[in-house]
Motif scaffolding. Structure first.
Motif, mmCIF file in Angstrom:
data_model
loop_
_atom_site.group_PDB
_atom_site.id
_atom_site.type_symbol
_atom_site.label_atom_id
_atom_site.label_comp_id
_atom_site.label_asym_id
_atom_site.label_seq_id
_atom_site.Cartn_x
_atom_site.Cartn_y
_atom_site.Cartn_z
ATOM 1 N N ARG A 58 5.928 1.989 12.219
ATOM 2 C CA ARG A 58 7.560 1.493 11.828
ATOM 3 C C ARG A 58 7.215 0.962 10.457
ATOM 4 O O ARG A 58 6.237 0.306 10.101
ATOM 5 N N ASN A 59 8.219 1.079 9.526
ATOM 6 C CA ASN A 59 8.282 0.461 8.418
ATOM 7 C C ASN A 59 9.017 -0.804 8.386
ATOM 8 O O ASN A 59 10.556 -0.854 8.496
ATOM 9 N N VAL A 60 8.642 -1.990 8.286
ATOM 10 C CA VAL A 60 9.174 -3.012 8.726
ATOM 11 C C VAL A 60 9.316 -4.133 7.473
ATOM 12 O O VAL A 60 8.296 -4.419 6.771
ATOM 13 N N PHE A 106 1.044 -1.369 -0.122
ATOM 14 C CA PHE A 106 0.085 0.200 0.105
ATOM 15 C C PHE A 106 1.029 1.267 -0.004
ATOM 16 O O PHE A 106 1.898 1.278 0.555
ATOM 17 N N THR A 107 0.516 2.179 -0.790
ATOM 18 C CA THR A 107 0.781 3.573 -0.354
ATOM 19 C C THR A 107 -0.088 4.728 -0.713
ATOM 20 O O THR A 107 -1.276 4.388 -1.548
ATOM 21 N N GLY A 108 0.066 5.721 -0.123
ATOM 22 C CA GLY A 108 -1.125 6.859 -0.270
ATOM 23 C C GLY A 108 -0.322 8.142 0.362
ATOM 24 O O GLY A 108 0.664 8.128 0.609
ATOM 25 N N THR A 109 -1.618 8.868 1.017
ATOM 26 C CA THR A 109 -1.119 9.958 1.623
ATOM 27 C C THR A 109 -0.511 9.546 3.028
ATOM 28 O O THR A 109 -0.892 8.492 3.459
ATOM 29 N N ASP A 110 -0.106 10.518 3.874
ATOM 30 C CA ASP A 110 0.287 10.258 5.273
ATOM 31 C C ASP A 110 -0.971 9.694 5.914
ATOM 32 O O ASP A 110 -0.747 8.721 6.704
ATOM 33 N N GLY A 143 8.900 -7.028 1.520
ATOM 34 C CA GLY A 143 10.074 -5.772 1.373
ATOM 35 C C GLY A 143 9.736 -4.696 2.420
ATOM 36 O O GLY A 143 10.790 -4.504 3.339
ATOM 37 N N SER A 144 8.523 -4.401 2.810
ATOM 38 C CA SER A 144 8.099 -3.676 3.783
ATOM 39 C C SER A 144 6.716 -3.268 3.983
ATOM 40 O O SER A 144 6.180 -3.089 2.758
ATOM 41 N N ILE A 145 6.109 -3.404 5.051
ATOM 42 C CA ILE A 145 4.724 -3.023 5.523
ATOM 43 C C ILE A 145 4.872 -2.011 6.764
ATOM 44 O O ILE A 145 5.542 -2.032 7.474
ATOM 45 N N LYS A 146 4.169 -0.863 6.367
ATOM 46 C CA LYS A 146 3.740 -0.075 7.539
ATOM 47 C C LYS A 146 3.031 -0.617 8.609
ATOM 48 O O LYS A 146 1.934 -1.151 8.487
ATOM 49 N N MET A 147 3.481 -0.597 10.022
ATOM 50 C CA MET A 147 3.023 -1.446 10.933
ATOM 51 C C MET A 147 3.089 -0.518 12.303
ATOM 52 O O MET A 147 3.857 0.324 12.412
ATOM 53 N N GLU A 148 1.972 -0.822 12.790
ATOM 54 C CA GLU A 148 1.668 -0.147 14.197
ATOM 55 C C GLU A 148 2.495 -0.775 15.250
ATOM 56 O O GLU A 148 2.786 -1.968 15.338
ATOM 57 N N VAL A 149 2.799 0.057 16.315
ATOM 58 C CA VAL A 149 3.516 -0.332 17.420
ATOM 59 C C VAL A 149 2.863 -0.029 18.605
ATOM 60 O O VAL A 149 2.180 1.309 18.749
ATOM 61 N N GLU A 198 -3.634 7.976 4.984
ATOM 62 C CA GLU A 198 -3.890 6.883 4.526
ATOM 63 C C GLU A 198 -2.824 5.982 4.821
ATOM 64 O O GLU A 198 -3.436 4.699 5.190
ATOM 65 N N LYS A 199 -1.653 6.271 4.865
ATOM 66 C CA LYS A 199 -0.631 5.094 5.304
ATOM 67 C C LYS A 199 -1.208 4.858 6.827
ATOM 68 O O LYS A 199 -0.977 3.411 7.057
ATOM 69 N N LYS A 200 -1.450 5.712 7.636
ATOM 70 C CA LYS A 200 -1.570 5.493 9.032
ATOM 71 C C LYS A 200 -3.075 4.645 9.199
ATOM 72 O O LYS A 200 -3.063 3.796 9.843
ATOM 73 N N ALA A 201 -3.779 5.024 8.239
ATOM 74 C CA ALA A 201 -5.234 4.380 8.334
ATOM 75 C C ALA A 201 -5.050 2.852 8.015
ATOM 76 O O ALA A 201 -5.825 1.755 8.353
ATOM 77 N N HIS A 202 -4.009 2.597 7.062
ATOM 78 C CA HIS A 202 -3.730 1.157 6.471
ATOM 79 C C HIS A 202 -2.720 0.387 7.249
ATOM 80 O O HIS A 202 -2.468 -0.528 6.472
#
Length: 287
Positions: free
Chosen positions: A108-110, A59-63, A95-101, A65-69
């Motif tokens: 975090r970009n994991v 996924f990619t998008g606005t800041d 490769g990487s997935i934006k993840m909640e901590v 949208e990234k947080k929402a996804h």
């Protein structure tokens, strides 16, 4: 800062086969993940030991949208890749997935290494966050994510594989430590901008390979992102001499490379820079 000691690499005499997935990433997560799975199964036809997806492949998008996804290790994306890795009996790098901590409003970009049993073997949190003004666009990654602190090397069928992500490639300290700690191959899944890619992509990746005398494997996203910015693609493999041995042309595709691991010691014997370092003489500045 104390410079780590050099650990001579002990690698296999055989080739290490790796497949790189180059794909466009859109604002439709379900579409992106299905496309990634299609490419994983396509890559598996070449019988690689490791399949690597690019940065932010899901996924990619606005800041906002990234947080929402943002996701967790429990999904929704990672379990699908775990099933594919298990089904195919191959190592897969998300490769990487934006993840909640927990207890942090920044993500975090994991990057996640999945083993052939479908289990998570290692994770790496992108250390350096992309903040830049290039190509008429302002990139403010630190509005979305926080950098990790741990350097990661994973064992993939007896090969020591270092894990990095995209913007990390501009920080040679990280790549030097990976080399000193014995990495044979370093992964750089990326979402490089077209503007920086055309001038810097090959130079940076080949420089890291030359400096540390190991293989660099860099799958990238391609084509246009939501919002209009373009990514560079041109996924590549650089050998320990800094020669680009494999490179993708434009568009979505899989490229598979056989890494001749004997080249590592061959190059290090010709130009033995790592054991001739002078850590006793390096006076590292405080900042």
């Amino acid at each position: 800062m104390v410079s780590p000691s050099y650990h001579s690499s002990m690698v296999r005499d055989t080739d290490f086969r790796v497949s790189l997935v180059q794909m466009q990433v859109t604002g439709d997560r379900e579409h992106n993940v299905e496309k990634a799975l299609e490419y994983i199964y396509e890559a598996a036809e070449d019988d690689p030991e490791l399949i690597v997806l690019p940065e932010n492949f899901n996924f990619t998008g606005t800041d906002e949208e990234k947080k929402a996804h943002a996701e967790t290790m429990d999904g929704p994306t990672l379990p699908k890749l775990q099933d594919a890795a298990s089904d195919l009996g191959v190592h897969v790098v998300a490769g990487s997935i934006k993840m909640e901590v927990d207890d942090d409003d920044l993500l975090r970009n994991v990057s996640v290494l999945i083993d052939p049993d479908g289990e998570v073997q290692e994770t790496y949190e992108k250390m350096h966050i992309f903040n830049a003004n290039v190509g008429g666009n302002a990139y403010t990654g630190d509005n979305v994510e926080r950098g990790g602190d741990d350097i990661v090397i994973a064992d993939v069928n007896g090969v020591d594989v270092g894990m990095t992500i995209c913007f990390d490639v501009r920080y040679p300290e990280l790549f030097r430590i990976l080399g000193l700690e014995g990495a044979d191959v370093v992964l750089v899944p990326a979402m490089f901008t077209l503007h920086t890619g055309k001038d810097h992509w090959d130079h940076l990746l080949c420089s890291r390979a030359i400096e540390n005398q190991y293989f660099v494997v860099a799958p990238g996203t391609c084509k246009q992102k939501p919002g209009g910015a373009w990514t560079y693609g041109r996924s590549l493999v650089a050998d320990p001499w800094g020669t680009v041995t494999n490179k993708a042309s434009d568009g979505e595709r899989v490229i598979t490379a056989d890494l001749d691991l004997s080249r590592i010691e061959e190059v290090r014997e010709k130009v033995p820079t790592l054991p001739q370092r002078r850590p006793d003489a390096y006076d590292w500045p405080d900042s």
